[in-house]
Design a protein around this motif. Structure first.
Motif, PDB file in Angstrom:
ATOM      1  N   SER A  76       1.027  -1.300   0.031  1.00 62.03           N
ATOM      2  CA  SER A  76       0.040   0.128   0.073  1.00 62.03           C
ATOM      3  C   SER A  76       0.934   1.358  -0.127  1.00 62.03           C
ATOM      4  O   SER A  76       0.433   2.175  -0.668  1.00 62.03           O
ATOM      5  CB  SER A  76      -0.858   0.165   1.268  1.00 62.03           C
ATOM      6  N   ARG A 145      -9.233  -3.303   3.785  1.00 59.84           N
ATOM      7  CA  ARG A 145      -9.208  -1.909   4.151  1.00 59.84           C
ATOM      8  C   ARG A 145      -8.069  -1.210   3.256  1.00 59.84           C
ATOM      9  O   ARG A 145      -8.586  -0.060   2.697  1.00 59.84           O
ATOM     10  CB  ARG A 145      -8.751  -1.891   5.468  1.00 59.84           C
ATOM     11  N   LYS A 149      -8.543   1.763   0.466  1.00 60.76           N
ATOM     12  CA  LYS A 149      -7.809   2.975   0.729  1.00 60.76           C
ATOM     13  C   LYS A 149      -7.219   3.287  -0.484  1.00 60.76           C
ATOM     14  O   LYS A 149      -7.056   4.527  -0.720  1.00 60.76           O
ATOM     15  CB  LYS A 149      -6.879   2.815   1.766  1.00 60.76           C
ATOM     16  N   PHE A 177      -3.609   9.210   6.201  1.00 57.13           N
ATOM     17  CA  PHE A 177      -4.858   8.621   5.692  1.00 57.13           C
ATOM     18  C   PHE A 177      -4.731   7.146   5.789  1.00 57.13           C
ATOM     19  O   PHE A 177      -5.997   6.555   6.044  1.00 57.13           O
ATOM     20  CB  PHE A 177      -5.172   9.136   4.233  1.00 57.13           C
ATOM     21  N   MET A 178      -3.738   6.420   5.623  1.00 53.79           N
ATOM     22  CA  MET A 178      -3.862   4.967   5.622  1.00 53.79           C
ATOM     23  C   MET A 178      -4.162   4.536   7.023  1.00 53.79           C
ATOM     24  O   MET A 178      -4.354   3.312   7.127  1.00 53.79           O
ATOM     25  CB  MET A 178      -2.361   4.641   5.250  1.00 53.79           C
ATOM     26  N   LEU A 183     -12.450   6.017   5.254  1.00 55.86           N
ATOM     27  CA  LEU A 183     -12.011   5.308   3.706  1.00 55.86           C
ATOM     28  C   LEU A 183     -12.266   6.292   2.629  1.00 55.86           C
ATOM     29  O   LEU A 183     -12.104   6.015   1.543  1.00 55.86           O
ATOM     30  CB  LEU A 183     -12.841   4.227   3.517  1.00 55.86           C
ATOM     31  N   TYR A 185     -10.527   9.916   1.081  1.00 56.46           N
ATOM     32  CA  TYR A 185      -9.557  10.838   1.253  1.00 56.46           C
ATOM     33  C   TYR A 185      -9.733  12.257   1.312  1.00 56.46           C
ATOM     34  O   TYR A 185     -10.561  12.640   0.354  1.00 56.46           O
ATOM     35  CB  TYR A 185      -8.558  10.462   0.263  1.00 56.46           C
ATOM     36  N   TRP A 305     -17.786   4.976   1.348  1.00 58.32           N
ATOM     37  CA  TRP A 305     -16.774   4.457   0.406  1.00 58.32           C
ATOM     38  C   TRP A 305     -17.551   3.876  -0.721  1.00 58.32           C
ATOM     39  O   TRP A 305     -17.516   4.115  -1.907  1.00 58.32           O
ATOM     40  CB  TRP A 305     -15.828   3.657   0.938  1.00 58.32           C
TER      41      TRP A 305
END
Length: 439
Positions: A76, A145, A149, A177-178, A183, A185, A305
């Motif tokens: 990620s 998750r 993201k 944010f991670m 979810l 941004y 999301w």
């Protein structure tokens, strides 16, 4: 008082036996001054099961689970340097507009490749050798998750790379944010002024208490009904029905505790540590009468999301009904994948309950739920009772059938073993008795 030595004690016992006096084994132990033995309360406390063994077993092979999480995290994190490279390519495309379609295709392909890399290794590892349930749940939930993201930040930052009208987020914004409990941004979120560590500790204690309570519910009320399933060659339908009814109430307790643990305690603890100001992770779903409202308010983190990244993009092309069905199907399938990777078999009970029956209840309760809110709120809660009773029965039945039944060449990841082992039969001379009959 004369203090007797060990030799003196032994001689005294021998003399008593020679005189014909009966000496019980307990009396002999009382004369022993020292030996290896535990205190009485230590022995008694060993018989009390507080669920610690279940917790330890659930997080078995935690090092392998942590290694898979580290892999997911670094995959990620690799999106950030790829965004920087993509912004350089976007600068070139602004000077050569003919290259823009190729650059867009390249960006989409890059995100898809990253998603595949994120999913492939954990899925392969969990299918090759199953992790214990708690460790596997952590790995699979984190996998989804991170996937969500990546989609969120790629959707927000991709146009910036092409148009150059807004700078890319800093690495500090990216890493925040991670881990933030959202979810969606944004470059900035509402932030609180300080961390209330007392609140954090309180929520962590709640999580620990709920985990132990759930293990107690599992061992005391759920496991006894299905632990021996598959050891006998036959099982009566009545025994299965009684087991399902017995699991209704403890299953609901476990489900509501799971909601409180994840959606309230865990997310609030994370938000407090990160000073994340918006704590509306859910709304009052328990008062709703329409199933559509329940689904929107049960988990707002995931709902928002789905709204921004699946529902709204699809509506102009396929319409609202099909877009809504797509959301339910994708969500139900994701939940089923998590359960399958954790338990080691595919048994789509939740997929049917959530992705089929739950979808059918949306139009049924759309108008009637407004006219008869109290009645349909009762129906909503009744579905929780029945649904959890079935979930906490069918999945354990299949789990223990695969453990207790002898192996067969027909065993498959996708074909339920509990359908054929043990053989389900009706009780001989079985008849239906009217429960309303007055004698």
């Amino acid at each position: 008082m004369i203090k007797m030595t060990e030799t003196g004690v032994h001689n005294h016992l021998m003399k008593m036996e020679q005189n014909g006096e009966a000496i019980h084994e307990e009396e002999k132990k009382e004369y022993e001054e020292f030996t290896i033995r535990e205190s009485p309360l230590t022995t008694l406390l060993d018989t009390i099961n507080i669920g610690l063994s279940v917790v330890v077993a659930g997080f078995g092979d935690i090092r392998r689970g942590f290694a898979l999480w580290v892999y997911e995290f670094f995959v990620s994190m690799s999106l950030y340097p790829l965004l920087i490279v993509y912004s350089w390519i976007g600068t070139i495309s602004r000077k050569n507009p003919a290259l823009r379609p190729t650059v867009v295709t390249l960006g989409v392909a890059g995100v898809l490749a990253l998603e595949v890399a994120l999913v492939a290794v954990p899925v392969f590892e969990l299918t090759r050798k199953r992790l214990e349930i708690a460790s596997a749940t952590t790995v699979t939930c984190e996998m989804f998750r991170f996937m969500m993201k990546l989609v969120a930040i790629a959707s927000a930052c991709g146009p910036r790379c092409l148009n150059g009208n807004k700078p890319l987020p800093t690495f500090k914004q990216f890493i925040y944010f991670m881990f933030a409990p959202t979810l969606l941004y944004r470059d900035q979120y509402p932030r609180t002024k300080k961390i209330r560590w007392g609140v954090v500790v309180f929520h962590l204690l709640e999580i620990a208490a709920i985990i132990f309570y759930n293990t107690f519910v599992w061992e005391r009320f759920l496991k006894p009904h299905w632990f021996d399933y598959g050891k006998s060659k036959t099982v009566e339908v009545g025994a299965i029905v009684r087991g399902i009814y017995a699991c209704v109430l403890p299953g609901l307790f476990s489900w509501t505790c799971g909601f409180y643990c994840t959606m309230h305690a865990w997310l609030n603890a994370c938000a407090e540590v990160l000073k994340f100001g918006d704590r509306q992770f859910y709304k009052d779903w328990w008062t709703k009468s329409r199933f559509s409202e329940y689904y929107r308010n049960w988990n707002r983190v995931v709902h928002l999301w789905f709204r921004d990244h699946i529902y709204l993009p699809l509506v102009p092309y396929v319409g609202r009904p099909l877009a809504t069905f797509t959301i339910f199907f994708v969500s139900a399938l994701a939940h089923e994948i998590i359960i399958s990777l954790c338990l080691g078999f595919f048994y789509p009970v939740l997929l049917v309950e959530f992705g089929v029956l739950g979808v059918l209840m949306i139009p049924v309760s759309a108008t009637a739920g407004r006219r008869f809110p109290n009645f349909f709120n009762v129906i909503l809660w009744s579905s929780f009772f029945i649904g959890n009773g079935m979930l906490w029965s069918f999945y354990p039945m299949e789990f223990f059938a695969r453990r207790n039944c002898p192996p067969s060449e027909n065993d498959s990841f996708f074909i339920p073993k509990s359908w054929t082992c043990p053989e389900v039969i009706l009780k001989p001379n079985w008849t239906f008795q009217n429960p309303l009959r007055i004698f």
